[in-house]
Structures are given as structure tokens and as C-alpha cells.
Write an enzyme that holds these catalytic residues in place. Structure first.
Site, PDB file in Angstrom:
ATOM      1  N   LYS A 133       0.574  -0.835  -0.229  1.00 47.16           N
ATOM      2  CA  LYS A 133       0.093   0.321  -0.263  1.00 47.16           C
ATOM      3  C   LYS A 133       0.713   1.300   0.187  1.00 47.16           C
ATOM      4  O   LYS A 133       1.819   1.133   0.685  1.00 47.16           O
ATOM      5  CB  LYS A 133      -1.139   0.271   1.313  1.00 47.16           C
ATOM      6  CG  LYS A 133      -1.760  -0.720   1.687  1.00 47.16           C
ATOM      7  CD  LYS A 133      -2.769  -0.843   2.434  1.00 47.16           C
ATOM      8  CE  LYS A 133      -3.986  -1.815   2.324  1.00 47.16           C
ATOM      9  NZ  LYS A 133      -5.428  -1.635   3.327  1.00 47.16           N
TER      10      LYS A 133
ATOM     11  N   GLU B 261     -19.175  -9.048   8.268  1.00 49.83           N
ATOM     12  CA  GLU B 261     -20.085  -8.454   9.376  1.00 49.83           C
ATOM     13  C   GLU B 261     -21.088  -9.631   9.589  1.00 49.83           C
ATOM     14  O   GLU B 261     -22.194  -9.159  10.885  1.00 49.83           O
ATOM     15  CB  GLU B 261     -21.211  -7.445   8.348  1.00 49.83           C
ATOM     16  CG  GLU B 261     -20.133  -5.989   7.583  1.00 49.83           C
ATOM     17  CD  GLU B 261     -19.538  -6.558   6.701  1.00 49.83           C
ATOM     18  OE1 GLU B 261     -18.461  -5.317   6.014  1.00 49.83           O
ATOM     19  OE2 GLU B 261     -19.331  -7.198   6.312  1.00 49.83           O
TER      20      GLU B 261
ATOM     21  N   ARG C 119     -25.384  -6.010   5.517  1.00 48.89           N
ATOM     22  CA  ARG C 119     -24.905  -7.451   5.520  1.00 48.89           C
ATOM     23  C   ARG C 119     -25.207  -8.303   6.707  1.00 48.89           C
ATOM     24  O   ARG C 119     -24.597  -9.453   5.844  1.00 48.89           O
ATOM     25  CB  ARG C 119     -23.027  -7.516   5.271  1.00 48.89           C
ATOM     26  CG  ARG C 119     -23.002  -5.981   4.301  1.00 48.89           C
ATOM     27  CD  ARG C 119     -21.250  -6.066   3.994  1.00 48.89           C
ATOM     28  NE  ARG C 119     -21.246  -7.212   2.908  1.00 48.89           N
ATOM     29  CZ  ARG C 119     -20.507  -7.570   1.543  1.00 48.89           C
ATOM     30  NH1 ARG C 119     -18.994  -7.236   2.529  1.00 48.89           N
ATOM     31  NH2 ARG C 119     -19.845  -8.495   0.613  1.00 48.89           N
TER      32      ARG C 119
END
Length: 636
Positions: free
Chosen positions: A278, A364, A392
Site C-alpha cells: 500500500k 459482518e 450485510r
């Protein structure tokens, strides 16, 4: 001198370049991403990390005929630039401009709209099997991050894909580890070897020869798996039915391109493991990829700098402070986040209470049922989750928490419109989908002080309670020390109409749910209306509602949520149940997906600022506005 990137208007132009020039293209592409994100704000670290991978994919595959599905999609800025949208990058995440995520309506190269995680493998598999059914020859590629691979949906898709004969490639973009140069060189060699025709053919020939002698065949299979397992984590994905290749350096085009070219000619589901970093190429983002994950505007030469003025306290910060204070007081409290520690304000909680902090990854559904399990054993779980992500886990919310009436607190950040992230991240539906669940309670704080107080109210209850609050700061009302709670299910009158109740029904009352209380108060000053801070959608303060209804000629509800099935609907149902028939105007978010843009402007466009609320009331109730008030001008 013309830059190479300026000659690339679509991937076909990229494919005309000699491979030796691709490194220069990648360098220019990275600079273009950095320059544009610095001007507009947006996701940076993730996009800097996918530059070479994006170049390699569009170079090797015949896009858009070959399908690329980017998981989450917040790493697709390089993809957008290479697919004809370079000139529109200055409009990124702005009203009417480019979305920060893939959108099918935006480009034929955006084959699937993504913004929530872990959907790419399912979508790409569907595309691959559709192509097979139609007799079309195309490759379908899912690019998924290591974080998104923690979700159950990704593994459900792998389980399905592994038994299908189709041209599916899953690329795991692993940006949570690093490859040292020696290992990188070795992996480059192994990856090209294992993805080549010779290795594939030799492996199949060996299996065919040994198949007549099952014990030898089984031994050879074990030896092969053991040998590959010595250098690569292949076993798991091969058990799913994929041919595993990697890991390889995702920033090394001389490794990526030959490997992808080899894989392109293999049959059956393939799995390529690439390792990226990243923030690659921008030292500040490499050093702190979290800070540069989604920065606002900044000067790349200087980097992020603290704002000159002290920023207002955000609702997220209010939650984080409350969580630590309540944990200090009650040892039963545990905090849960599905991979949103920073976004949900739990950094300090993790530092102070590491044994009571659980980051379950991008999962989730698991987060909610895990909280239910903790609650069964006498703990008091607090699930910090974005409103849009709770969608979700709806089944788990109903079956595992609400049916069992377990004391789980849901801190719903990013409720309402979120601005630049657009429709996929807007928390527009939580009021509607929560209030219909038995045993579920839902609070809507109007400001920072109420947010802290209502979190305490929620924590006191013996059943599930959600507290919804928006992104960013509110009215700037300072919180109070301590953990005092507000009365459960009770609202308050914040502004009484001029003259006060006199036994007759006069004027209008505005019932505000959440932070729209403050623009409602501004509108009421001009209209001479009563304003009620309802605080709770469920249980609704019916006693207060009926009192207000008896004293006014018309009611207006205001909420930053879907008007269909929302708080206004709850008011209408309560009036009907009481046999009261009176004019009711429901203001909220309309039955459309609202695009990305500045949240203040978006709210104004929906008529949910002070001027818009006033205008809507005048249009509907000009004839019954409080007697004695100056004549109202018609509002267009």
C-alpha cells in the site's frame, strides 16, 4: 515531450506498446493518481499499490471483452485512468463527476459495480459461467484483497468455483506482507514455472501414468503438494479446486506479465497470489498507509498536515470516548468491529482494553452472531459498524440477536448520506429495516451530547438497541462528563409555537429525528412552528406524539433516512392506531439512490436543509400556518 500516458486513451493503446515501455507507463500512472487524489481527496494508499497490477492486467487481457471485477473497488483509480477517464479524474468523487468506485453506467470497462467487499469472485464466476453457456470465449478475472478474503462470501464463491470448468482467474492482492528481493526472485521463477505449459502438462502426464497404481498416485500427489507447500501457501486454494500460482511481486512487471500470459492459456479455475505494498512509490503513504488510505486534499510535496483550526469533535470520536469510559466502569463491556477500527473510533479502546477488543475482519455476519454468543454468557457487546455494512448481517440481526432478545448495542456510524463515497456507503435504510424487527430499539441523537447520553441509554437495556449517527461533526454541542443516560423511548419539545398550547389545535409541529433537528429549528423560527426532538424511532414516544397531535393542525416529520418505511411512517402508523386523522408531511430521503458529492449540498438537493424544510412546509400547509403570522410568499 509527450508523456506515454497521454497516448493511452484505452487499453488497446496500451497493448500496442512494447513491454520495455510499461515501467515508464506505470511510473506516469502512479504520478497521475497521486496528483489527482491530492487535488480532490479520495483513496490513495490502495490505488498506489495496484498500479503495476492494473497495467499488467490490461496489457495481457483483451479488456473489455475479458472481464475484470475489482473487489471493493477503491483501488480502481489506475484502472479508470487507463480506460478513457484520465481527463475526468479532476472530478473524482464530486457531484456529477467520476465515482470513487466502479460503476457499470460509467464505463463498459467497469463490468460490475463494487464498493462493499468480497463480492468479486461470485460476480466473476457468474460472468464466466454465463460466457460458457453462451459459447463465448472470454476470461473473467476477480481481483480481491487479503482483507476482503476474510469474508465468508469469498469462500462460498471459491467453494462453488472450484468444481466448475470455466475461464476464471482469482487474483489475491496481498498487501499485508512484504517480499525481500531474494525471495522475490525465487518466487518469480517458481511462479512462471508453475504457470507454464510444461509444468501443467508434466503434472497431468504424471497423474495419468500413476493413476493405474493408486498407492503410487496418492504418494506422488502428496509429494507434489508437500514440495509446493514448502515455498507457497498452495494447499488451501488447491483443495478448493484451483490451480495456485505464487506468491509473486505485484510491483514487478517482468514477473507479472509472463505469469499472467501463462495463466491465460490454462484451463479451469486459476488462483494467482500477488504481493503488493500500500502506498507504493510515495514514501509518506508507504510509511503510514492508514493515514493516507482516504485523505482529503493535500500537497504531495508536504504530505498531510494538521488543520490550522481545531476541528469539531466528530460523532465517531464521541463514540470512542464513551466506549472507553463505559468500559472503565463496566467490565462486562466488549467492543467488536468488522475491520473498521480507525473508521469506527476504536483505536484508543484497543490500546486500553486489548483483551476486550475484537476485530473479526471483514465479516459482518460473523460479527453480529459472535456478539450474540458473548451476550449469551453475560457480557455486554458493543458492535461498532457502519450503517451500510450492517445491511450485510440482517439475517443474523434478526435470528441470532433479536429473536433471543440479547443485550447487544449497535453503534451505527455513517448513518444518512456520507457524501463522496456515494450510494453504496450511504446509511439510508437503517431506520426502515431496524424498526420492523421485534425487540429492536433505535435511537437517533440530535447532536454530540445526545449521542453520548443515548449510547448510555442503549447500554442500560436488556435487549438489542441501535444508536445511529452521521459521519463527521454535528451541531457542536459539547458532551458532558459522566455516563448519564436519557430516558428510554422519550422525546422532548424543543420549541413551542408562539403563544403556547391553549386548548385549540393551531399551527404546525415538526417532529425531528436525529441531527436534522437543527435545520428544523431554523425553519420553525420562520414558520412559528413547534419542534419536537423525538430521539427514538422505536420505541416511539406515542404519549408525546398524541399530545402534540392534539394541539396542532398538521404534523411534519424530518429524518435523514429513507422516507419509505422510515420514522415518518412510524408516526403515521401510531396516529392511525390511535384513530387520529390529520395532515402529515413526511420529509426524508426519496426512493432513489443518491449519487456522490458534498453531503451538505446533497442534503440541500433533497430539501433537507433549513430552507428546503421551510419550503416544503409552505408548499403543503400555507393555508394553515399559525394564525397571525405574516402572509407567506409562495415557494416555487
Amino acid at each position: 515531450m509527450t508523456k506515454l500516458l497521454e497516448t493511452i486513451n484505452d487499453p488497446a493503446d496500451l497493448r500496442q506498446l512494447p513491454r520495455a515501455q510499461l515501467k515508464a507507463v506505470a511510473d506516469e500512472l502512479r504520478a497521475c493518481v497521486l496528483d489527482n487524489v491530492a487535488r480532490t481527496g479520495g483513496h490513495l494508499s490502495s490505488n498506489l499499490g495496484t498500479v503495476e497490477l492494473t497495467v499488467a492486467l490490461h496489457y495481457v487481457f483483451n479488456t473489455p471483452d475479458d472481464r475484470l471485477v475489482w473487489d471493493v473497488g477503491h483501488q480502481t483509480y489506475p484502472h479508470k485512468i487507463l480506460t478513457g477517464r484520465r481527463d475526468r479524474m479532476p472530478t473524482l468523487r464530486q457531484l456529477g463527476g467520476l465515482s470513487g468506485f466502479p460503476q457499470r453506467a460509467e464505463s463498459e470497462y467497469d463490468t460490475f459495480g463494487t464498493a462493499h467487499s468480497s463480492t468479486s469472485i461470485s460476480a466473476a464466476l457468474g460472468m464466466a459461467l454465463a460466457s460458457r453457456q453462451k459459447g463465448e470465449q472470454r476470461h473473467c478475472v476477480a481481483i480481491i484483497g487479503d482483507g476482503a478474503m476474510t469474508a465468508g462470501m469469498a469462500f462460498e464463491a471459491l467453494n462453488n468455483a472450484g468444481v466448475e470448468d470455466c475461464k476464471l482467474l482469482v487474483i489475491l492482492n496481498d498487501n499485508d506482507m512484504s517480499i525481500s528481493p531474494p525471495v522475490g526472485a525465487l518466487n518469480r521463477y517458481l511462479a512462471q514455472l508453475m504457470s507454464g505449459q510444461f509444468y501443467s502438462a508434466a503434472k497431468n502426464v504424471g497423474k495419468n501414468v500413476l493413476r493405474v497404481a493408486p498407492p503410487l498416485f496418492e504418494l506422488a500427489k502428496r509429494l507434489e503438494e508437500h514440495a509446493k507447500g514448502m515455498v507457497v501457501p498452495a494447499t488451501l486454494f488447491e483443495k478448493f479446486g484451483f490451480n495456485y500460482v505464487g506468491p509473486i511481486d505485484g510491483h514487478d512487471l517482468e514477473s507479472l506479465i509472463p505469469t499472467l500470459e501463462n495463466i491465460r492459456h490454462l484451463d479451469g479455475p486459476q488462483f494467482l497470489h500477488v504481493v503488493t505494498k500500500k502506498g507504493q512509490g510515495y514514501k509518506r503513504a508507504e510509511a503510514d498507509p492508514v493515514a493516507y488510505h482516504g485523505p482529503g486534499k493535500f500537497d504531495p510535496a508536504i504530505g498531510l498536515v494538521p488543520p490550522a483550526a481545531t476541528p469539531k469533535t466528530t460523532f465517531t470520536q464521541v463514540f470512542g470516548e464513551w466506549l472507553c469510559d463505559m468500559a472503565e466502569q463496566d467490565t462486562r463491556l466488549v467492543g467488536i468491529t468488522p475491520a473498521m477500527r480507525e473508521g469506527s473510533g476504536m483505536v484508543e479502546f484497543e490500546k486500553r482494553f486489548p483483551a476486550r477488543y475484537y476485530d473479526v475482519g471483514i465479516a459482518e455476519q460473523h460479527a453480529v452472531t459472535f456478539a450474540a454468543g458473548l451476550a449469551c454468557e453475560g457480557l455486554k457487546p458493543v458492535v461498532a459498524i457502519y450503517s451500510t455494512f450492517l445491511q450485510r448481517a440482517y439475517d443474523q440481526l434478526i435470528h441470532d440477536v433479536a429473536i433471543q432478545n440479547l443485550p447487544v448495542v449497535f453503534a451505527l456510524d455513517r448513518s444518512g448520506l456520507v457524501g463522496a463515497d456515494g450510494a453504496t456507503h450511504a446509511g439510508a435504510y437503517d431506520i426502515a429495516f431496524l424498526r420492523c424487527i421485534p425487540n429492536m430499539a433505535l435511537a437517533c441523537p440530535a447532536d454530540e451530547r445526545e449521542c453520548r447520553q443515548l449510547l448510555s441509554s442503549a447500554f442500560e437495556q436488556d435487549g438489542p438497541v441501535a444508536v445511529r449517527y452521521p459521519r463527521g461533526a454535528g451541531a457542536g454541542v459539547a458532551t458532558e462528563p459522566g455516563l448519564a443516560a436519557l430516558p428510554f423511548g422519550k422525546g422532548e419539545i424543543r420549541r413551542a409555537r408562539a403563544g403556547g398550547p391553549d386548548g385549540s389545535r393551531k399551527g404546525i409541529a415538526i417532529l425531528a429525528f436525529g441531527t436534522l433537528l437543527y435545520p428544523a429549528l431554523q425553519a420553525a423560527e420562520k414558520l412559528g412552528a413547534t419542534v419536537v426532538n423525538m430521539r427514538w424511532v422505536k420505541p416511539l414516544d406515542v404519549e408525546l406524539l398524541l399530545k402534540v397531535a392534539a394541539e396542532h393542525e398538521a404534523l411534519v416529520t424530518v429524518e435523514e433516512g429513507a422516507v419509505m418505511g422510515g420514522a415518518g411512517s412510524a408516526v403515521g402508523e401510531a396516529l392511525q392506531a390511535a384513530g387520529i386523522v390529520m395532515p402529515l408531511l413526511q420529509l426524508g430521503l426519496p426512493d432513489v439512490f443518491i449519487e456522490h458529492g458534498d453531503p451538505v449540498r446533497l442534503l440541500a438537493m433533497q430539501g433537507l436543509d433549513a430552507a428546503g424544510i421551510e419550503a416544503s412546509i409552505v408548499r403543503r400547509f400555507a393555508g394553515i400556518i399559525e394564525a397571525g403570522r405574516p402572509a407567506l410568499k409562495a415557494v416555487a
